[in-house]
Write an enzyme that holds these catalytic residues in place. Structure first.
Site, PDB file in Angstrom:
ATOM      1  N   GLU A  48       0.848  -1.208   0.000  1.00 37.36           N
ATOM      2  CA  GLU A  48       0.000   0.000   0.000  1.00 37.36           C
ATOM      3  C   GLU A  48       0.880   1.255   0.000  1.00 37.36           C
ATOM      4  O   GLU A  48       0.759   2.121   0.890  1.00 37.36           O
ATOM      5  CB  GLU A  48      -0.982  -0.027   1.184  1.00 37.36           C
ATOM      6  CG  GLU A  48      -1.959  -1.181   1.066  1.00 37.36           C
ATOM      7  CD  GLU A  48      -3.187  -1.126   1.961  1.00 37.36           C
ATOM      8  OE1 GLU A  48      -3.262  -0.255   2.846  1.00 37.36           O
ATOM      9  OE2 GLU A  48      -4.086  -1.967   1.766  1.00 37.36           O
ATOM     10  N   GLU A 107      -4.685  -8.819  -0.399  1.00 38.24           N
ATOM     11  CA  GLU A 107      -5.535  -8.556   0.768  1.00 38.24           C
ATOM     12  C   GLU A 107      -6.982  -8.517   0.306  1.00 38.24           C
ATOM     13  O   GLU A 107      -7.328  -7.692  -0.557  1.00 38.24           O
ATOM     14  CB  GLU A 107      -5.145  -7.249   1.464  1.00 38.24           C
ATOM     15  CG  GLU A 107      -3.804  -7.346   2.177  1.00 38.24           C
ATOM     16  CD  GLU A 107      -3.444  -6.116   2.993  1.00 38.24           C
ATOM     17  OE1 GLU A 107      -4.356  -5.429   3.499  1.00 38.24           O
ATOM     18  OE2 GLU A 107      -2.237  -5.839   3.122  1.00 38.24           O
TER      19      GLU A 107
HETATM   20  O1  AHR Z   1      -5.138  -6.108   6.838  1.00 40.58           O
HETATM   21  C1  AHR Z   1      -5.121  -4.938   7.589  1.00 40.58           C
HETATM   22  C2  AHR Z   1      -4.485  -3.777   6.865  1.00 40.58           C
HETATM   23  O2  AHR Z   1      -5.264  -3.429   5.770  1.00 40.58           O
HETATM   24  C3  AHR Z   1      -3.129  -4.018   6.268  1.00 40.58           C
HETATM   25  O3  AHR Z   1      -2.106  -3.862   7.183  1.00 40.58           O
HETATM   26  C4  AHR Z   1      -3.043  -2.966   5.217  1.00 40.58           C
HETATM   27  O4  AHR Z   1      -2.217  -3.355   4.144  1.00 40.58           O
HETATM   28  C5  AHR Z   1      -4.494  -2.762   4.795  1.00 40.58           C
HETATM   29  O5  AHR Z   1      -4.832  -1.438   4.758  1.00 40.58           O
END
Ligand code: AHR
Length: 509
Positions: free
Chosen positions: A177, A308
């Site tokens: 991110e 994710e």
């Molecule tokens: O999964 C939780 C968080 O969500 C992670 O650390 C981040 O990459 C995303 O914003």
């Protein structure tokens, strides 16, 4: 039988792209009780462990055949300095986990512990490197420490810490991110950084890294385009391999707003449908990013890694807001099953997906009780288990005929029956979800090009969508044999109760 059945056709002899087993991947961040108390309890714990790693968690996850585990973050990855997590534990420095609750991180779970965990799980490591607050040198030396054989300062240090042989590490993430917690960069700025970092993440011996550039949030197709442009430019210079082999994307199913995401176990039927409509948008997401990538890479050499995904609710009342601990209901199970149908459909470009996260955080497989130390398998866990036969199987197209049941949700149409299928080792596996909260649905599938025998079926459903498992009631939502399946005249008939997930497996002849 319901009044009208959904009619579908599967040509079992026409194989589509292989479903990469890595789309059943996992994610473990130093966040809340995911690592500490989840995977790792320390060697002195009275919970059975090996080197501090909780053996009941390992055993439960091994039943899922988890293909990979991403670590150490997430946002934590861009604050993590790997040298703090090696060597004697008493010498490891303490840091503050500023992203997640401001708690102390003693670095007792570091590189060696993570690699030992992967060995116990028989899974592949996916390491997420620090671009945001690290250096190219730090990342380069981590790769060297992990994967180089022979002699070098980093290798000597690894050996001094008890590991003679290099590990095999294929998947390596270049930041996380980077548009946000990983450095707040612009796409152009990160694309240049990714080139630099990728250059110094070397392949040692026969260890070939699969470098994953930190990709877009949600539907930000411009970010993907910027990363792809960099690669086409490099391709013109006849480089041996692209600098990175995949770009990632993150997409969470958030039914409310980021400020108020809604409760995991208390929700209305409308909120349930909104959730399912948001989950179904993963199809649009993968199509959109894939279309952009097709412009620069029509051969589909560069993969999409959805590293994710999953539901994100308000934390459970009374728990640390920075720990992201949430319960998991039948609704979460259906979010997972729909995602897998979409992943199977995008098997030509999607090389990996990692649910966030494996233990005690967000849409977890496993919840561990901090008081009783009991372990609870969530409804989502059961979807992973029921679907594991799709890993590395050939995808099969499922064509529905005529009208399929749907309902209007927030101004768009949501199809309430979702199906995917695959074949592997002479066996057919069909997964079916009925998203309708109240109505059952029959499905009749015309199996062409082969016959199926010795059919076995499992069902995951619950009295209410809000049902979930607790240490006191661990089997409220658990798979059971499903009687509502028959095969005759080349047709597979499946009865789907309201809000249910069903798998049907059988031998192909
Ligand atoms: O999964 C939780 C968080 O969500 C992670 O650390 C981040 O990459 C995303 O914003």
């Amino acid at each position: 039988m319901t009044d009208t059945a959904v009619n579908a056709v599967i040509n079992v002899d026409i194989e589509g792209p292989q479903i990469n087993r890595h789309v059943y991947g996992h994610f473990a961040e130093h966040l809340g009780r995911c690592i500490y108390g989840g995977f790792y309890v320390g060697e002195d714990s009275d919970i059975p462990n090996e080197g501090g790693i909780r053996l009941d968690v390992v055993e439960a996850l091994k039943a899922l055949d988890i293909p990979n585990l991403r670590w150490p973050g997430g946002c934590f990855a861009d604050e993590y300095h790997w040298r703090d997590g090696i060597g004697p534990k008493e010498d490891r420095p303490v840091m503050i986990n500023t992203h997640w609750g401001g708690v102390e991180e003693n670095n007792h779970f570091g590189t060696h512990e993570f690699m030992a965990l992967c060995e116990l799980l028989e899974t592949e490591p996916y390491i997420s490197g620090n671009v945001g607050s690290g250096t190219v040198q730090e990342m380069s030396e981590w790769v060297e420490y992990l994967t180089r054989d022979g002699d070098s300062p980093a290798v000597r240090q690894r050996k001094a810490n008890g590991r003679e042989e290099p590990w095999k590490v294929k998947y390596f993430g270049l930041g996380n991110e980077t548009w946000g917690c990983g450095g707040n960069m612009s796409a152009e700025q990160y694309a240049l950084e990714a080139r630099r970092y990728a250059t110094y993440c070397r392949d040692y011996g026969d260890n070939k890294l699969y470098r994953i550039a930190a990709g877009a949030s949600d539907f930000s197709y411009g970010w993907t385009e910027t990363l792809m442009k960099q690669l086409s430019h490099l391709g013109c210079q006849r480089v041996e391999r692209p600098l990175y082999q995949a770009v990632s994307v993150h997409y969470y199913t958030v039914a409310g707003t980021w400020a108020d995401k809604g409760a995991a176990t208390v929700f209305t039927e409308d909120e349930y449908y909104t959730t399912m409509a948001k989950a179904a948008r993963t199809d649009e997401l993968l199509t959109g990013h894939g279309n952009v990538m097709d412009l620069y890479d029509p051969q589909k050499e560069i993969g999409i890694v959805l590293d994710e995904w999953g539901t994100w609710w308000n934390v459970e009342p009374g728990t640390n807001p920075g720990f992201l601990y949430q319960q998991n209901t039948m609704r979460d199970a259906l979010v997972a099953s729909v995602h897998f149908d979409i992943f199977h459909k995008h098997a030509d470009r999607l090389v990996m997906a990692n649910i966030a996260q494996t233990v005690n955080v967000l849409q977890a497989m496993i919840l561990t009780d901090p008081d009783t130390k009991a372990l609870v398998l969530t409804p989502t866990y059961h979807v992973f288990r029921m679907n594991k036969g799709h890993q590395d199987a050939a995808s099969l197209r499922v064509d529905t005929l005529g009208e399929t049941p749907s309902r209007e949700v927030d101004g768009a149409s949501l199809e309430t029956v979702s199906i995917s299928a695959s074949r592997k080792d002479g066996r057919l596996l069909v997964s079916l979800s009925n998203l309708d909260a109240e109505a059952a649905q029959d499905v009749e599938i015309d199996l062409r090009g082969g016959a199926v025998a010795e059919v076995e079926s499992l069902i995951l459903t619950a009295g209410a969508l809000q049902d979930h498992n607790t240490p006191q009631t661990p089997e409220t939502v658990a798979p059971r044999p499903h009687e509502g399946v028959s095969v005759s005249g080349g047709k597979l008939r499946v009865h789907l109760p309201a809000h249910s997930f069903v798998t049907v497996a059988g031998a192909l002849a």
